[in-house]
Design a protein around this motif. Structure first.
Motif, PDB file in Angstrom:
ATOM      1  N   ARG A 172     -70.272  56.427 -20.771  1.00 23.47           N
ATOM      2  CA  ARG A 172     -71.355  56.049 -21.664  1.00 23.47           C
ATOM      3  C   ARG A 172     -71.222  56.821 -22.968  1.00 23.47           C
ATOM      4  O   ARG A 172     -71.347  58.036 -22.993  1.00 23.47           O
ATOM      5  N   ILE A 173     -70.958  56.095 -24.064  1.00 23.18           N
ATOM      6  CA  ILE A 173     -70.777  56.736 -25.361  1.00 23.18           C
ATOM      7  C   ILE A 173     -71.723  56.098 -26.364  1.00 23.18           C
ATOM      8  O   ILE A 173     -71.591  54.936 -26.699  1.00 23.18           O
ATOM      9  N   ARG A 174     -72.679  56.830 -26.813  1.00 24.35           N
ATOM     10  CA  ARG A 174     -73.654  56.285 -27.741  1.00 24.35           C
ATOM     11  C   ARG A 174     -73.116  56.304 -29.168  1.00 24.35           C
ATOM     12  O   ARG A 174     -72.400  57.201 -29.567  1.00 24.35           O
ATOM     13  N   GLY A 175     -73.480  55.287 -29.944  1.00 27.57           N
ATOM     14  CA  GLY A 175     -73.107  55.226 -31.343  1.00 27.57           C
ATOM     15  C   GLY A 175     -74.341  55.275 -32.213  1.00 27.57           C
ATOM     16  O   GLY A 175     -75.473  55.247 -31.738  1.00 27.57           O
ATOM     17  N   VAL A 176     -74.139  55.374 -33.522  1.00 30.54           N
ATOM     18  CA  VAL A 176     -75.251  55.350 -34.472  1.00 30.54           C
ATOM     19  C   VAL A 176     -74.962  54.289 -35.516  1.00 30.54           C
ATOM     20  O   VAL A 176     -73.814  53.949 -35.778  1.00 30.54           O
ATOM     21  N   ILE A 177     -76.019  53.740 -36.095  1.00 29.40           N
ATOM     22  CA  ILE A 177     -75.878  52.748 -37.160  1.00 29.40           C
ATOM     23  C   ILE A 177     -76.725  53.178 -38.349  1.00 29.40           C
ATOM     24  O   ILE A 177     -77.706  53.915 -38.213  1.00 29.40           O
ATOM     25  N   LEU A 178     -76.323  52.723 -39.527  1.00 31.27           N
ATOM     26  CA  LEU A 178     -77.073  53.021 -40.736  1.00 31.27           C
ATOM     27  C   LEU A 178     -78.455  52.365 -40.685  1.00 31.27           C
ATOM     28  O   LEU A 178     -78.595  51.239 -40.203  1.00 31.27           O
ATOM     29  N   THR A 179     -79.443  53.053 -41.202  1.00 24.64           N
ATOM     30  CA  THR A 179     -80.744  52.434 -41.422  1.00 24.64           C
ATOM     31  C   THR A 179     -80.750  51.813 -42.813  1.00 24.64           C
ATOM     32  O   THR A 179     -79.847  52.050 -43.624  1.00 24.64           O
ATOM     33  N   ALA A 180     -81.768  51.000 -43.108  1.00 27.98           N
ATOM     34  CA  ALA A 180     -81.881  50.413 -44.446  1.00 27.98           C
ATOM     35  C   ALA A 180     -81.993  51.506 -45.495  1.00 27.98           C
ATOM     36  O   ALA A 180     -81.413  51.414 -46.584  1.00 27.98           O
ATOM     37  N   ALA A 181     -82.724  52.573 -45.166  1.00 29.73           N
ATOM     38  CA  ALA A 181     -82.884  53.684 -46.113  1.00 29.73           C
ATOM     39  C   ALA A 181     -81.545  54.380 -46.354  1.00 29.73           C
ATOM     40  O   ALA A 181     -81.202  54.732 -47.489  1.00 29.73           O
ATOM     41  N   GLY A 182     -80.781  54.572 -45.271  1.00 23.04           N
ATOM     42  CA  GLY A 182     -79.479  55.202 -45.415  1.00 23.04           C
ATOM     43  C   GLY A 182     -78.521  54.349 -46.231  1.00 23.04           C
ATOM     44  O   GLY A 182     -77.759  54.870 -47.063  1.00 23.04           O
ATOM     45  N   LEU A 183     -78.563  53.042 -46.009  1.00 21.01           N
ATOM     46  CA  LEU A 183     -77.709  52.142 -46.764  1.00 21.01           C
ATOM     47  C   LEU A 183     -78.035  52.202 -48.252  1.00 21.01           C
ATOM     48  O   LEU A 183     -77.134  52.285 -49.098  1.00 21.01           O
ATOM     49  N   LYS A 184     -79.327  52.157 -48.584  1.00 22.16           N
ATOM     50  CA  LYS A 184     -79.717  52.182 -49.987  1.00 22.16           C
ATOM     51  C   LYS A 184     -79.294  53.485 -50.655  1.00 22.16           C
ATOM     52  O   LYS A 184     -78.844  53.488 -51.804  1.00 22.16           O
ATOM     53  N   ARG A 185     -79.408  54.592 -49.932  1.00 16.45           N
ATOM     54  CA  ARG A 185     -79.019  55.877 -50.508  1.00 16.45           C
ATOM     55  C   ARG A 185     -77.512  55.937 -50.748  1.00 16.45           C
ATOM     56  O   ARG A 185     -77.049  56.409 -51.794  1.00 16.45           O
ATOM     57  N   LEU A 186     -76.734  55.439 -49.775  1.00 17.99           N
ATOM     58  CA  LEU A 186     -75.287  55.449 -49.923  1.00 17.99           C
ATOM     59  C   LEU A 186     -74.847  54.498 -51.037  1.00 17.99           C
ATOM     60  O   LEU A 186     -73.982  54.844 -51.856  1.00 17.99           O
TER      61      LEU A 186
ATOM     62  N   PHE B 262     -70.647  59.487 -46.214  1.00 17.20           N
ATOM     63  CA  PHE B 262     -71.645  60.067 -47.115  1.00 17.20           C
ATOM     64  C   PHE B 262     -71.032  61.205 -47.925  1.00 17.20           C
ATOM     65  O   PHE B 262     -71.273  61.335 -49.128  1.00 17.20           O
ATOM     66  N   GLY B 263     -70.247  62.039 -47.269  1.00 19.58           N
ATOM     67  CA  GLY B 263     -69.647  63.176 -47.947  1.00 19.58           C
ATOM     68  C   GLY B 263     -68.715  62.772 -49.064  1.00 19.58           C
ATOM     69  O   GLY B 263     -68.543  63.514 -50.047  1.00 19.58           O
ATOM     70  N   ALA B 264     -68.107  61.586 -48.964  1.00 21.81           N
ATOM     71  CA  ALA B 264     -67.205  61.109 -50.008  1.00 21.81           C
ATOM     72  C   ALA B 264     -67.918  60.923 -51.332  1.00 21.81           C
ATOM     73  O   ALA B 264     -67.292  60.907 -52.395  1.00 21.81           O
ATOM     74  N   PHE B 265     -69.241  60.794 -51.291  1.00 21.43           N
ATOM     75  CA  PHE B 265     -70.033  60.629 -52.507  1.00 21.43           C
ATOM     76  C   PHE B 265     -71.066  61.742 -52.656  1.00 21.43           C
ATOM     77  O   PHE B 265     -72.151  61.549 -53.200  1.00 21.43           O
ATOM     78  N   ASN B 266     -70.686  62.919 -52.134  1.00 21.15           N
ATOM     79  CA  ASN B 266     -71.488  64.141 -52.298  1.00 21.15           C
ATOM     80  C   ASN B 266     -72.894  64.013 -51.731  1.00 21.15           C
ATOM     81  O   ASN B 266     -73.863  64.519 -52.308  1.00 21.15           O
ATOM     82  N   LEU B 267     -73.003  63.324 -50.604  1.00 23.62           N
ATOM     83  CA  LEU B 267     -74.291  63.181 -49.930  1.00 23.62           C
ATOM     84  C   LEU B 267     -74.241  63.870 -48.575  1.00 23.62           C
ATOM     85  O   LEU B 267     -73.224  63.824 -47.877  1.00 23.62           O
ATOM     86  N   ASN B 268     -75.332  64.505 -48.203  1.00 23.91           N
ATOM     87  CA  ASN B 268     -75.486  65.063 -46.855  1.00 23.91           C
ATOM     88  C   ASN B 268     -76.162  64.019 -45.978  1.00 23.91           C
ATOM     89  O   ASN B 268     -77.121  63.365 -46.408  1.00 23.91           O
ATOM     90  N   LEU B 269     -75.660  63.835 -44.776  1.00 23.55           N
ATOM     91  CA  LEU B 269     -76.241  62.864 -43.858  1.00 23.55           C
ATOM     92  C   LEU B 269     -77.567  63.383 -43.327  1.00 23.55           C
ATOM     93  O   LEU B 269     -77.647  64.471 -42.771  1.00 23.55           O
ATOM     94  N   ARG B 270     -78.637  62.617 -43.512  1.00 23.70           N
ATOM     95  CA  ARG B 270     -79.972  62.994 -43.052  1.00 23.70           C
ATOM     96  C   ARG B 270     -80.349  62.195 -41.804  1.00 23.70           C
ATOM     97  O   ARG B 270     -79.770  61.146 -41.508  1.00 23.70           O
ATOM     98  N   LYS B 271     -81.344  62.672 -41.102  1.00 24.70           N
ATOM     99  CA  LYS B 271     -81.780  61.998 -39.882  1.00 24.70           C
ATOM    100  C   LYS B 271     -82.293  60.590 -40.161  1.00 24.70           C
ATOM    101  O   LYS B 271     -82.116  59.685 -39.344  1.00 24.70           O
ATOM    102  N   GLU B 272     -82.928  60.411 -41.339  1.00 32.28           N
ATOM    103  CA  GLU B 272     -83.481  59.102 -41.649  1.00 32.28           C
ATOM    104  C   GLU B 272     -82.415  58.093 -42.091  1.00 32.28           C
ATOM    105  O   GLU B 272     -82.697  56.915 -42.288  1.00 32.28           O
ATOM    106  N   ASP B 273     -81.159  58.575 -42.246  1.00 35.55           N
ATOM    107  CA  ASP B 273     -80.080  57.698 -42.687  1.00 35.55           C
ATOM    108  C   ASP B 273     -79.475  56.878 -41.546  1.00 35.55           C
ATOM    109  O   ASP B 273     -78.748  55.914 -41.803  1.00 35.55           O
ATOM    110  N   TYR B 274     -79.737  57.240 -40.319  1.00 35.56           N
ATOM    111  CA  TYR B 274     -79.117  56.537 -39.200  1.00 35.56           C
ATOM    112  C   TYR B 274     -80.058  56.511 -38.002  1.00 35.56           C
ATOM    113  O   TYR B 274     -81.033  57.253 -37.917  1.00 35.56           O
ATOM    114  N   THR B 275     -79.734  55.635 -37.080  1.00 35.39           N
ATOM    115  CA  THR B 275     -80.495  55.540 -35.843  1.00 35.39           C
ATOM    116  C   THR B 275     -79.520  55.302 -34.703  1.00 35.39           C
ATOM    117  O   THR B 275     -78.393  54.834 -34.922  1.00 35.39           O
ATOM    118  N   CYS B 276     -79.920  55.629 -33.498  1.00 35.59           N
ATOM    119  CA  CYS B 276     -79.032  55.441 -32.348  1.00 35.59           C
ATOM    120  C   CYS B 276     -78.844  53.959 -32.060  1.00 35.59           C
ATOM    121  O   CYS B 276     -79.783  53.171 -32.168  1.00 35.59           O
TER     122      CYS B 276
END
Length: 502
Positions: free
Chosen positions: A8-22, A74-88
């Protein structure tokens, strides 16, 4: 039997907020580093240190990635990944899940696999388990449906064609955008539109999806009726009470009334962007007056969005078949505004991947080359062949031998093209001359464009050629018989437009 549970390997996906920020960071970098010119898919891949396939999954907002991959992006564009940027992600990768499901059917196991970048290697192992003597695994053949119409959102048989999807996903986030998806029939226009709408819904946009095939002929013959149908249908899909009489004014005309209805009622009544998707717009082309008026109206909305904030809420997605000749003023057509997406054929590697998703091992031998030598990379023709091969109803050798005959699997597709040609003697004769040539030739530009729009020819530096061997064999037989033979024998002035490339 005791149930065995897979890793069992869980993944994460971008949220709408994370997409807009990126995307905001990407657009900022484009302005600073490239004077506003967009990064290509390859440039993004190199900068983010991930594959182009990973970028496709990133933009989808539906397929899981591992958290480390998101940090790279995210790091490629000088952004730190935040909790609100993704969801399980609690959904399996469609392909992996399908393979695991088939494996479970055979072994009576239960499966609980979660999508992740790290799971790709394991999925390859599972894929190989499904391949036996280059034939399809029986459970898959038993549930496989004949490929007809758009590919469903949850289907493993949808093959992305980079960078088409990425371009569409990014463009739909732009205020007042227009995306027009064009290609001959059966190339995947509606399948792509479904995915753009799913992406839009994931972003929180409101969706109005209308199929012009559902409009009555009586409505298409009258501009006022058609625009009222458009406004009422949009109201219903937005869960708003139709209020046409308050905005409709005979003195200002139908187009102004429709514009006021959309701007002052529909768009003002919702807080989020509205995606208006119009499928099979080519049906409107058969009504030249309606087409001229309606397409110029869409163009005016796009232009208004350059300065009006309310119109910026509206995003247009238009699909149409290029097989329909468009007798429209070029400057009034929506074809020269917004983002045009011309769907390409499958590549060799994409055909191999699709075959593998059907449980066929085509990566070791030359089966893909054999099929593509006959039908090229035409998505529908490839899928139909894989359907019959997967069900073991015919061998590849038999399929290719019968392909261009009246007993072959492509007879319906070929008859449709033949019927379209028979309605246009000039195109018939042009194709006949092309068939009789051993090399590329030049045709009168309008005629060449119409043949290309039907998918029958391809342009090259030294002229045009038949697009696929299937058509060369079939039409060589049928363009020399009966009525069409008479066309061939006549002394036509059309041939003065043609000169050999040699």
């Amino acid at each position: 039997m005791e149930h065995q549970k897979s890793k069992r390997i869980r993944g994460v996906i971008l949220t709408a907020a994370g997409l807009k920020r990126l995307q905001a960071a990407i657009e900022s970098a484009e302005i600073q580093e490239k004077n506003g010119e967009r990064f290509t898919q390859e440039e993004l891949s190199e900068r983010m240190k991930v594959s182009t396939k990973t970028i496709s999954r990133l933009w989808s907002l539906t397929t899981g990635l591992d958290q480390r991959t998101l940090k790279f992006c995210f790091g490629a564009f000088n952004l730190n990944l935040r909790k609100e940027d993704y969801t399980c992600s609690d959904k399996s990768n469609d392909l992996n899940k399908s393979f695991e499901y088939i494996h479970a059917l055979e072994n009576q196991e239960t499966v609980d696999i979660y999508s992740s970048e790290d799971y790709i290697v394991e999925s390859e192992r599972q894929t190989q388990k499904l391949i036996k003597n280059s034939t399809c695994y029986q459970p898959l053949a038993a549930v496989l449906k004949y490929p007809s119409g758009p590919v469903p959102l949850d289907s493993i048989y949808y093959i992305p064609r980079p960078p088409i999807e990425e371009l569409a996903y990014r463009e739909i986030t732009q205020p007042g955008c227009v995306i027009h998806i064009k290609a001959p029939k059966e190339m995947g226009k509606t399948s792509l539109m479904f995915r753009v709408l799913a992406r839009s819904k994931a972003l929180g946009y409101r969706i109005v999806s209308l199929d012009i095939n559902q409009v009555d002929v009586a409505i298409l013959s009258n501009l006022d009726k058609f625009l009222r149908w458009l406004c009422k249908s949009a109201s219903v899909q937005l869960n708003l009470e139709p209020n046409l009489d308050e905005y409709w004014d005979r003195e200002t005309g139908s187009k102004v009334s429709c514009s006021l209805y959309f701007k002052n009622y529909l768009l003002e009544s919702v807080e989020t962007p509205v995606v208006l998707a119009l499928n099979e717009v080519n049906r409107i082309f058969k009504c030249p007056e309606l087409a001229q008026e309606f397409l110029s109206l869409l163009r005016s909305w796009h232009e208004e969005a350059q300065q009006e904030e309310t119109w910026q809420k509206l995003r247009l997605v238009v699909t149409y078949s290029t097989e329909s000749y468009i007798p429209l003023n070029l400057y009034q057509s929506p074809c020269n505004i917004g983002l045009p997406l011309q769907l390409p054929e499958f590549t060799h590697s994409q055909v191999e991947e699709l075959a593998e998703r059907h449980g066929l091992n085509w990566r070791q031998n030359n089966e893909a080359e054999q099929l593509m030598a006959m039908v090229g990379g035409h998505p529908a023709l490839i899928r139909i062949a894989l359907y019959y091969l997967c069900r073991q109803e015919v061998t590849l050798s038999e399929l290719l031998q019968q392909a261009a005959t009246e007993v072959g699997i492509y007879r319906t597709h070929l008859r449709r093209l033949l019927a379209n040609l028979q309605e246009n003697p000039i195109l018939t004769e042009a194709l006949e001359v092309l068939l009789s040539s051993e090399s590329s030739i030049f045709l009168e530009p309008v005629v060449a464009h119409q043949l290309e729009s039907m998918g029958l020819v391809k342009f090259h530096m030294d002229g045009i050629t038949i697009s696929r061997e299937l058509y060369r064999i079939y039409f060589s037989k049928h363009l020399y018989n009966g009525r069409l033979r008479a066309i061939h024998s006549c002394n036509s002035t059309y041939k003065t437009f043609i000169s050999s490339s040699s």
